[in-house]
Scaffold this motif. Sequence first.
Motif, PDB file in Angstrom:
ATOM      1  N   LEU A  83      26.242 -21.502   8.665  1.00  0.00           N
ATOM      2  CA  LEU A  83      26.988 -21.543   9.663  1.00  0.00           C
ATOM      3  C   LEU A  83      27.951 -22.170   9.610  1.00  0.00           C
ATOM      4  CD1 LEU A  83      25.403 -17.849  10.958  1.00  0.00           C
ATOM      5  CD2 LEU A  83      26.733 -17.951   9.464  1.00  0.00           C
ATOM      6  N   VAL A  84      27.449 -22.980  10.596  1.00  0.00           N
ATOM      7  CA  VAL A  84      28.477 -24.088  11.298  1.00  0.00           C
ATOM      8  C   VAL A  84      28.861 -25.228  10.456  1.00  0.00           C
ATOM      9  CG1 VAL A  84      28.087 -26.981  11.671  1.00  0.00           C
ATOM     10  CG2 VAL A  84      27.285 -24.981  13.091  1.00  0.00           C
ATOM     11  N   PHE A  85      28.593 -25.594   8.418  1.00  0.00           N
ATOM     12  CA  PHE A  85      28.829 -26.413   6.889  1.00  0.00           C
ATOM     13  C   PHE A  85      30.078 -25.464   6.688  1.00  0.00           C
ATOM     14  CE2 PHE A  85      26.298 -29.345   8.801  1.00  0.00           C
ATOM     15  CZ  PHE A  85      26.768 -30.939   7.670  1.00  0.00           C
ATOM     16  N   TYR A  86      29.808 -24.536   7.430  1.00  0.00           N
ATOM     17  CA  TYR A  86      30.444 -23.213   5.993  1.00  0.00           C
ATOM     18  C   TYR A  86      31.387 -23.235   6.774  1.00  0.00           C
ATOM     19  CZ  TYR A  86      32.559 -18.548   4.082  1.00  0.00           C
ATOM     20  OH  TYR A  86      33.570 -17.764   3.545  1.00  0.00           O
ATOM     21  N   PHE A  87      31.749 -22.579   8.102  1.00  0.00           N
ATOM     22  CA  PHE A  87      33.012 -21.988   8.872  1.00  0.00           C
ATOM     23  C   PHE A  87      34.275 -23.267   9.013  1.00  0.00           C
ATOM     24  CE2 PHE A  87      30.827 -17.865  10.059  1.00  0.00           C
ATOM     25  CZ  PHE A  87      31.187 -17.613  10.093  1.00  0.00           C
ATOM     26  N   HIS A  88      33.212 -24.473   9.280  1.00  0.00           N
ATOM     27  CA  HIS A  88      34.127 -25.555   9.647  1.00  0.00           C
ATOM     28  C   HIS A  88      34.995 -26.341   8.026  1.00  0.00           C
ATOM     29  CE1 HIS A  88      34.150 -30.219   8.875  1.00  0.00           C
ATOM     30  NE2 HIS A  88      35.232 -30.420   9.373  1.00  0.00           N
ATOM     31  N   ARG A  89      34.407 -25.271   6.913  1.00  0.00           N
ATOM     32  CA  ARG A  89      35.017 -26.059   5.386  1.00  0.00           C
ATOM     33  C   ARG A  89      36.311 -25.276   5.068  1.00  0.00           C
ATOM     34  NH1 ARG A  89      35.297 -30.889   2.880  1.00  0.00           N
ATOM     35  NH2 ARG A  89      36.372 -29.115   1.850  1.00  0.00           N
ATOM     36  N   MET A 140      37.601 -18.586   1.732  1.00  0.00           N
ATOM     37  CA  MET A 140      36.110 -18.137   1.896  1.00  0.00           C
ATOM     38  C   MET A 140      35.738 -17.870   0.857  1.00  0.00           C
ATOM     39  SD  MET A 140      37.203 -15.131   4.368  1.00  0.00           S
ATOM     40  CE  MET A 140      37.617 -15.432   6.624  1.00  0.00           C
ATOM     41  N   VAL A 141      36.624 -17.706  -0.276  1.00  0.00           N
ATOM     42  CA  VAL A 141      35.868 -17.942  -1.831  1.00  0.00           C
ATOM     43  C   VAL A 141      35.601 -18.639  -1.978  1.00  0.00           C
ATOM     44  CG1 VAL A 141      36.525 -17.609  -4.173  1.00  0.00           C
ATOM     45  CG2 VAL A 141      36.985 -15.566  -2.348  1.00  0.00           C
ATOM     46  N   LEU A 142      35.930 -20.085  -2.129  1.00  0.00           N
ATOM     47  CA  LEU A 142      35.931 -21.095  -2.447  1.00  0.00           C
ATOM     48  C   LEU A 142      35.012 -22.470  -1.890  1.00  0.00           C
ATOM     49  CD1 LEU A 142      39.772 -23.165  -2.949  1.00  0.00           C
ATOM     50  CD2 LEU A 142      38.118 -22.592  -4.266  1.00  0.00           C
ATOM     51  N   ASN A 143      35.114 -21.763  -0.638  1.00  0.00           N
ATOM     52  CA  ASN A 143      33.876 -22.432  -0.034  1.00  0.00           C
ATOM     53  C   ASN A 143      32.729 -22.011   0.506  1.00  0.00           C
ATOM     54  OD1 ASN A 143      34.552 -25.499   1.426  1.00  0.00           O
ATOM     55  ND2 ASN A 143      36.391 -23.654   1.677  1.00  0.00           N
ATOM     56  N   PRO A 147      26.916 -22.862   1.768  1.00  0.00           N
ATOM     57  CA  PRO A 147      26.073 -22.533   2.116  1.00  0.00           C
ATOM     58  C   PRO A 147      24.450 -22.844   2.103  1.00  0.00           C
ATOM     59  CG  PRO A 147      27.220 -21.028   3.295  1.00  0.00           C
ATOM     60  CD  PRO A 147      27.782 -22.655   2.118  1.00  0.00           C
ATOM     61  N   VAL A 148      24.823 -23.037   0.592  1.00  0.00           N
ATOM     62  CA  VAL A 148      23.483 -23.175  -0.878  1.00  0.00           C
ATOM     63  C   VAL A 148      23.355 -24.731  -0.639  1.00  0.00           C
ATOM     64  CG1 VAL A 148      22.873 -23.206  -3.289  1.00  0.00           C
ATOM     65  CG2 VAL A 148      24.615 -21.672  -2.307  1.00  0.00           C
ATOM     66  N   LEU A 149      24.032 -25.809   0.036  1.00  0.00           N
ATOM     67  CA  LEU A 149      24.237 -27.043   0.219  1.00  0.00           C
ATOM     68  C   LEU A 149      23.101 -27.667   1.320  1.00  0.00           C
ATOM     69  CD1 LEU A 149      27.700 -27.731  -1.905  1.00  0.00           C
ATOM     70  CD2 LEU A 149      25.293 -27.239  -3.035  1.00  0.00           C
ATOM     71  N   VAL A 150      23.505 -26.659   2.408  1.00  0.00           N
ATOM     72  CA  VAL A 150      23.443 -27.095   3.238  1.00  0.00           C
ATOM     73  C   VAL A 150      21.986 -26.613   3.431  1.00  0.00           C
ATOM     74  CG1 VAL A 150      23.889 -27.069   5.985  1.00  0.00           C
ATOM     75  CG2 VAL A 150      25.853 -27.432   3.830  1.00  0.00           C
TER      76      VAL A 150
END
Length: 296
Positions: A83-89, A140-143, A147-150
């Motif tokens: 969640l942290v990495f997704y929302f940061h990106r 939101m779509v691009l990133n 979550p799959v990578l983290v």
Amino acid sequence: MISTDLVMGIIFVSQTTLGMMGNSALLCCFIINEFSGIKARPTDLIVKSLTCANFMVLLCKGIPQTMAAFGWTYFLDTIACKLVFYFHRVARGVSLGSTALLSFFQAIMITPRNAKYKHFKARAYNVIGPSVNMCWSLQMVLNAFIPVLVTDLGDGKNCTDFRDLLYCAVAKPHNLTYALYVILLGSSDVMCLVLMIWASGSMVLVLLKHKQRVQYMHRVLCPKSSPETRATQTILVLVSSFVLFYTASGILTMCLTFVNGTSRGLVHASVATAACFPALCPFLLIKHHTLVTRLC
């Protein structure tokens, strides 16, 4: 001797605190204006979006990185890391996109008021809201693949395919799909940078032409620097800091992604550089947004 981690921790605390206070103050100004009945400017919605995105960048990256610099590592589980990495990106992408949109629409606003641009300006104001919504939706779509990578450090240390980023672990690039995804994200950043440079250059040219037309009047009535000069200087400072910080951040991110044997110093430098513009943006934005709007 003071350790590097301690110095970086102090830098992250100062950077995050300053940035969150500045962005919070800017949001409070908008809230007060709304309750006071002050008419909103057409580009205020973009500024609000940019401010919220900058706040999220500092919240999602500054606080965890500060804790990691002070020695706390296993404080996020797998879900929290994702969640942290997704929302940061997402927030970082919206910050880039919103800054580019702000420059683009301000360039339209500042064009001469003649019949040629009259209808175009009216239509441009109507698409500001949809443009901001599209910016958030697109990021939101691009990133969505992030979550799959983290994962968390516990799972990452048990697998050689993950890179340690001090408080979470990110998958190493090992196939063509991953490389293409990184290039796609980088391409969107480059498009935003190009759009902002073009829009800011257009504003500077319009301001310089306007200054030449009214130069005699300014010389007689106002011996100090003209509004056009101050606005031009502010635009150049904003775009220069934007390009400098995000270009450096992009280069360091690529190093973290593709270079083996990542050091703690490189991780710290990447995060500190990425947080510079969100931290300084509200202070630059207040002056820039006010000056350009007055000249429209």
